[in-house]
Design an enzyme around this catalytic site. Structure first.
Site, mmCIF file in Angstrom:
data_model
loop_
_atom_site.group_PDB
_atom_site.id
_atom_site.type_symbol
_atom_site.label_atom_id
_atom_site.label_comp_id
_atom_site.label_asym_id
_atom_site.label_seq_id
_atom_site.Cartn_x
_atom_site.Cartn_y
_atom_site.Cartn_z
ATOM 1 N N GLY A 234 0.824 -1.216 0.000
ATOM 2 C CA GLY A 234 0.000 0.000 0.000
ATOM 3 C C GLY A 234 0.856 1.263 0.000
ATOM 4 N N GLY B 146 0.151 4.879 -1.592
ATOM 5 C CA GLY B 146 -0.891 5.732 -1.017
ATOM 6 C C GLY B 146 -0.309 6.898 -0.233
ATOM 7 N N ASP C 179 -1.548 -7.226 -6.073
ATOM 8 C CA ASP C 179 -2.565 -7.256 -5.024
ATOM 9 C C ASP C 179 -2.039 -8.010 -3.804
ATOM 10 O OD1 ASP C 179 -5.038 -7.947 -3.516
ATOM 11 O OD2 ASP C 179 -5.997 -7.052 -5.275
ATOM 12 N N VAL C 180 -2.265 -7.457 -2.641
ATOM 13 C CA VAL C 180 -1.772 -8.094 -1.413
ATOM 14 C C VAL C 180 -2.494 -9.421 -1.153
ATOM 15 C CG1 VAL C 180 -3.328 -6.937 0.220
ATOM 16 C CG2 VAL C 180 -1.002 -7.512 0.932
ATOM 17 N N ALA D 188 -1.316 -1.782 3.092
ATOM 18 C CA ALA D 188 -2.378 -1.959 2.088
ATOM 19 C C ALA D 188 -3.704 -2.184 2.793
ATOM 20 C CB ALA D 188 -2.052 -3.145 1.187
ATOM 21 N N ALA D 189 -4.688 -1.360 2.452
ATOM 22 C CA ALA D 189 -5.995 -1.484 3.086
ATOM 23 C C ALA D 189 -6.999 -0.611 2.359
ATOM 24 C CB ALA D 189 -5.919 -1.043 4.561
ATOM 25 N N SER E 218 -5.131 1.254 13.696
ATOM 26 C CA SER E 218 -5.882 2.507 13.670
ATOM 27 C C SER E 218 -6.513 2.815 15.011
ATOM 28 C CB SER E 218 -6.996 2.379 12.632
ATOM 29 O OG SER E 218 -7.939 3.400 12.801
ATOM 30 N N TYR F 282 -14.666 -1.567 9.148
ATOM 31 C CA TYR F 282 -13.287 -1.102 8.964
ATOM 32 C C TYR F 282 -12.485 -1.319 10.247
ATOM 33 C CZ TYR F 282 -9.327 2.104 8.780
ATOM 34 O OH TYR F 282 -8.062 2.630 8.849
ATOM 35 N N LYS G 94 -9.231 -3.666 10.928
ATOM 36 C CA LYS G 94 -7.924 -3.147 11.375
ATOM 37 C C LYS G 94 -7.461 -3.917 12.612
ATOM 38 C CE LYS G 94 -5.855 -0.534 9.611
ATOM 39 N NZ LYS G 94 -4.999 -0.814 8.415
HETATM 40 P P1 NAD Z 1 -4.444 5.248 1.142
HETATM 41 O O1 NAD Z 1 -5.771 4.820 0.614
HETATM 42 O O2 NAD Z 1 -3.849 6.505 0.648
HETATM 43 O O3 NAD Z 1 -3.348 4.087 0.909
HETATM 44 C C1 NAD Z 1 -3.688 2.718 0.879
HETATM 45 C C2 NAD Z 1 -2.985 2.104 -0.333
HETATM 46 O O4 NAD Z 1 -3.294 0.709 -0.351
HETATM 47 C C3 NAD Z 1 -3.454 2.691 -1.671
HETATM 48 O O5 NAD Z 1 -2.342 3.131 -2.428
HETATM 49 C C4 NAD Z 1 -4.178 1.541 -2.349
HETATM 50 O O6 NAD Z 1 -4.030 1.557 -3.770
HETATM 51 C C5 NAD Z 1 -3.503 0.342 -1.704
HETATM 52 N N1 NAD Z 1 -4.321 -0.865 -1.757
HETATM 53 C C6 NAD Z 1 -5.652 -0.975 -1.519
HETATM 54 N N2 NAD Z 1 -6.040 -2.242 -1.700
HETATM 55 C C7 NAD Z 1 -4.935 -2.955 -2.042
HETATM 56 C C8 NAD Z 1 -4.705 -4.306 -2.384
HETATM 57 N N3 NAD Z 1 -5.704 -5.194 -2.398
HETATM 58 N N4 NAD Z 1 -3.462 -4.698 -2.675
HETATM 59 C C9 NAD Z 1 -2.427 -3.805 -2.687
HETATM 60 N N5 NAD Z 1 -2.595 -2.502 -2.386
HETATM 61 C C10 NAD Z 1 -3.836 -2.081 -2.069
HETATM 62 O O7 NAD Z 1 -4.577 5.256 2.740
HETATM 63 P P2 NAD Z 1 -3.589 5.797 3.874
HETATM 64 O O8 NAD Z 1 -4.315 6.872 4.569
HETATM 65 O O9 NAD Z 1 -2.249 6.033 3.312
HETATM 66 O O10 NAD Z 1 -3.579 4.526 4.840
HETATM 67 C C11 NAD Z 1 -2.442 3.679 4.947
HETATM 68 C C12 NAD Z 1 -2.677 2.713 6.101
HETATM 69 O O11 NAD Z 1 -2.784 3.430 7.322
HETATM 70 C C13 NAD Z 1 -3.958 1.891 5.993
HETATM 71 O O12 NAD Z 1 -3.676 0.599 6.488
HETATM 72 C C14 NAD Z 1 -4.935 2.595 6.907
HETATM 73 O O13 NAD Z 1 -5.914 1.718 7.402
HETATM 74 C C15 NAD Z 1 -3.989 3.078 7.988
HETATM 75 N N6 NAD Z 1 -4.483 4.250 8.727
HETATM 76 C C16 NAD Z 1 -4.652 5.452 8.098
HETATM 77 C C17 NAD Z 1 -5.053 6.547 8.838
HETATM 78 C C18 NAD Z 1 -5.264 7.915 8.249
HETATM 79 O O14 NAD Z 1 -5.643 8.828 8.992
HETATM 80 N N7 NAD Z 1 -5.044 8.115 6.960
HETATM 81 C C19 NAD Z 1 -5.270 6.431 10.213
HETATM 82 C C20 NAD Z 1 -5.131 5.168 10.796
HETATM 83 C C21 NAD Z 1 -4.694 4.098 10.057
HETATM 84 C C1 UD1 Z 2 -9.826 8.086 9.556
HETATM 85 C C2 UD1 Z 2 -9.238 7.242 8.445
HETATM 86 C C3 UD1 Z 2 -9.092 5.829 8.882
HETATM 87 C C4 UD1 Z 2 -8.246 5.813 10.122
HETATM 88 C C5 UD1 Z 2 -8.845 6.729 11.191
HETATM 89 C C6 UD1 Z 2 -7.872 6.807 12.351
HETATM 90 C C7 UD1 Z 2 -9.708 7.824 6.190
HETATM 91 C C8 UD1 Z 2 -10.693 7.655 5.105
HETATM 92 N N1 UD1 Z 2 -10.123 7.242 7.317
HETATM 93 O O1 UD1 Z 2 -11.168 7.627 9.876
HETATM 94 O O2 UD1 Z 2 -8.447 5.062 7.864
HETATM 95 O O3 UD1 Z 2 -8.105 4.513 10.602
HETATM 96 O O4 UD1 Z 2 -8.988 8.032 10.654
HETATM 97 O O5 UD1 Z 2 -8.092 7.898 13.111
HETATM 98 O O6 UD1 Z 2 -8.664 8.436 6.067
HETATM 99 N N2 UD1 Z 2 -16.616 14.117 9.448
HETATM 100 C C9 UD1 Z 2 -17.438 15.182 9.160
HETATM 101 N N3 UD1 Z 2 -17.696 15.472 7.866
HETATM 102 C C10 UD1 Z 2 -17.188 14.746 6.829
HETATM 103 C C11 UD1 Z 2 -16.352 13.644 7.131
HETATM 104 C C12 UD1 Z 2 -16.093 13.352 8.464
HETATM 105 O O7 UD1 Z 2 -17.938 15.849 10.059
HETATM 106 O O8 UD1 Z 2 -17.450 15.095 5.666
HETATM 107 C C13 UD1 Z 2 -16.331 13.824 10.870
HETATM 108 C C14 UD1 Z 2 -16.665 12.388 11.217
HETATM 109 O O9 UD1 Z 2 -18.015 12.269 11.570
HETATM 110 C C15 UD1 Z 2 -15.724 12.147 12.381
HETATM 111 C C16 UD1 Z 2 -14.494 13.022 12.040
HETATM 112 O O10 UD1 Z 2 -14.945 13.968 11.086
HETATM 113 O O11 UD1 Z 2 -16.312 12.627 13.559
HETATM 114 C C17 UD1 Z 2 -13.332 12.240 11.459
HETATM 115 O O12 UD1 Z 2 -13.770 11.524 10.301
HETATM 116 P P1 UD1 Z 2 -12.755 10.770 9.289
HETATM 117 O O13 UD1 Z 2 -11.705 11.659 8.781
HETATM 118 O O14 UD1 Z 2 -13.578 9.979 8.309
HETATM 119 O O15 UD1 Z 2 -11.955 9.880 10.286
HETATM 120 P P2 UD1 Z 2 -12.163 8.515 10.827
HETATM 121 O O16 UD1 Z 2 -13.539 8.010 10.646
HETATM 122 O O17 UD1 Z 2 -11.655 8.652 12.215
#
Ligand code: NAD
Ligand code: UD1
Length: 375
Positions: free
Chosen positions: A9, A12, A60-61, A81-82, A124, A183, A187
């Site tokens: 992943g 991303g 693909d993972v 990857a997720a 997460s 989700y 996780k």
């Molecule tokens: P992102 O969507 O930008 O990155 C995820 C990547 O995984 C993408 O590039 C996508 O193409 C790839 N992917 C999806 N399905 C796949 C598959 N089947 N095989 C191979 N690759 C695949 O998301 P991100 O925000 O960079 O999240 C990265 C990781 O961190 C994830 O595991 C997510 O759950 C975790 N996470 C993110 C946040 C956040 O705030 N963004 C918070 C907590 C945890």
């Molecule tokens: C996000 C991440 C998730 C990660 C988690 C960890 C994404 C898509 N999701 O989810 O992968 O594990 O953080 O903290 O990056 N909200 C609004 N309006 C909107 C969207 C959201 O008010 O249009 C509010 C939601 O109700 C929530 C807060 O903003 O209260 C955060 O939402 P969101 O960014 O989707 O975060 P998580 O659901 O925590």
């Protein structure tokens, strides 16, 4: 010492920043990513932001063969990857379980044949469900899930058994997980599967519970992306951010640079093996304030957020971390202020504005509404 690192992943948002961090520290980086269209658009095109020094294997993972090839010659694995949308996971149940849970199983199965020095899995904050709270008697306790009846009535606060409002506190790693969405459950699967296989096979494994990461490269066209990217995308279209509940819910917004550093530290630290660690900024913020600060930073202070008074199924009220353990174990210290992080983000957003596709947030919201996943 130089390591050969695989990031699943890694094309991303967080993974590409981690790649930069690792390259800057002299490591070699390979990425296994299927360039999912929801994140990267149609056509499986290598993202321009991904450093040319990264070896990208498109795959693909969940494919045993793709994973086997990706692991060749690798010392350290970061499993990122997720599928990442909380709301979407409540109707794409099969896809989320397949990519997140089965994908992790395939990776672990392959690691039994070709082990590595270290495995770091992106968990997460969502696994906690409600965060930690304090009652009127001053005693700390986990929050209680809010009832659908209470939420339908627009009563957003977390209450104790007697109906008293509980006040939020930083959440420590030892708070029992609740997994309020598919989700979150997936996780938690990823985290537990990696830790237990890691322990059984003496593969040093670290689970990092990221809080709400923000920064450049977060997919703007993906309506299920993080809230800051959603707000930015709305503001760039001159539309007001749509806020669930009353906007008073608290989260911890952590710069992707700090997250990437915590990841690198967790690969280097001996003491991190076998641990579960929160990664956040340590500074909780209300979603409503975040929307306002974003509008200001983007030069649109007149665009006030719309408080929808709706509840998104799977959301918790307040959750922000105690980051003391990551500080002690990793020597992790957040460096990017919200001000600094926002100004970097807005500079990047201005470059993206021309290429930004139509606002799909309304469509995404309609999908949740149609399935009864907002109240
Ligand atoms: P992102 O969507 O930008 O990155 C995820 C990547 O995984 C993408 O590039 C996508 O193409 C790839 N992917 C999806 N399905 C796949 C598959 N089947 N095989 C191979 N690759 C695949 O998301 P991100 O925000 O960079 O999240 C990265 C990781 O961190 C994830 O595991 C997510 O759950 C975790 N996470 C993110 C946040 C956040 O705030 N963004 C918070 C907590 C945890
Ligand atoms: C996000 C991440 C998730 C990660 C988690 C960890 C994404 C898509 N999701 O989810 O992968 O594990 O953080 O903290 O990056 N909200 C609004 N309006 C909107 C969207 C959201 O008010 O249009 C509010 C939601 O109700 C929530 C807060 O903003 O209260 C955060 O939402 P969101 O960014 O989707 O975060 P998580 O659901 O925590």
């Amino acid at each position: 010492m130089k390591k050969r690192v695989l990031i699943t992943g890694g094309a991303g948002f967080i993974g590409s920043h981690l790649a930069d961090e690792l390259l800057a520290h002299g490591h070699e980086v390979r990425v296994l990513d299927n360039l999912s269209p929801q994140v990267h658009g149609p056509g499986q095109v290598r993202p321009a932001y991904l450093s040319t020094a990264v070896e990208l294997q498109v795959g693909d993972v969940r494919s045993t063969e793709d994973v086997r090839r990706a692991l060749e010659g690798i010392d350290v694995v970061f499993h990122f990857a997720a599928m990442v949308g909380v709301g979407q996971s409540m109707y794409e149940v099969e896809a989320y379980t397949s990519v997140n849970t089965l994908g992790t199983a395939v990776l672990l199965q392959a690691l039994l044949k070709k082990s590595v020095e270290r495995l770091v899995v992106a968990s997460s904050m969502s696994v906690y469900g409600e965060g930690f709270y304090r009652g009127r008697d001053g005693r700390a306790r986990p929050g209680r899930e809010r009832s659908l009846q209470q939420l339908s009535a627009g009563d957003w606060e977390v209450r104790d058994e007697e109906g008293e409002v509980l006040s939020p506190q930083p959440t420590p790693e030892w708070k029992a997980p609740e997994n309020p969405s598919i989700y979150a459950l997936s996780k938690y699967d990823q985290e537990r599967m990696c830790l237990l296989i890691g322990k059984a096979y003496r593969l040093p494994t670290v689970a990092l519970r990221f809080f709400n990461a923000y920064g450049t490269r977060q997919a703007l066209s993906n309506p299920y992306t993080g809230v800051l990217a959603i707000f930015a995308s709305r503001l760039l279209h001159g539309r007001s951010p749509l806020i669930f509940e009353d906007g008073e819910q608290m989260r911890d917004f952590v710069s992707v640079h700090d997250v990437a550093r915590a990841c690198r530290l967790s690969m280097e630290s001996e003491a991190a093996a076998g641990q579960v660690l929160n990664v956040g900024s340590g500074e909780p913020m209300r979603v409503r304030d975040v929307a306002q600060r974003m509008a200001q930073a983007m030069g649109k202070p007149e665009v006030a957020p719309t408080i929808t008074g709706k509840y998104r199924v799977g959301d918790v009220r307040h959750c922000y971390p105690d980051i003391g353990l990551a500080r002690r174990v990793l020597g992790y210290e957040p460096r990017v202020t919200f001000e600094g992080g926002l100004s970097e983000l807005t500079a990047w957003l201005r470059e993206q504005a021309a290429a930004l596709p139509v606002d799909r947030v309304v469509e995404a919201r309609a999908e949740l509404d149609a399935r009864g996943l907002t109240l």
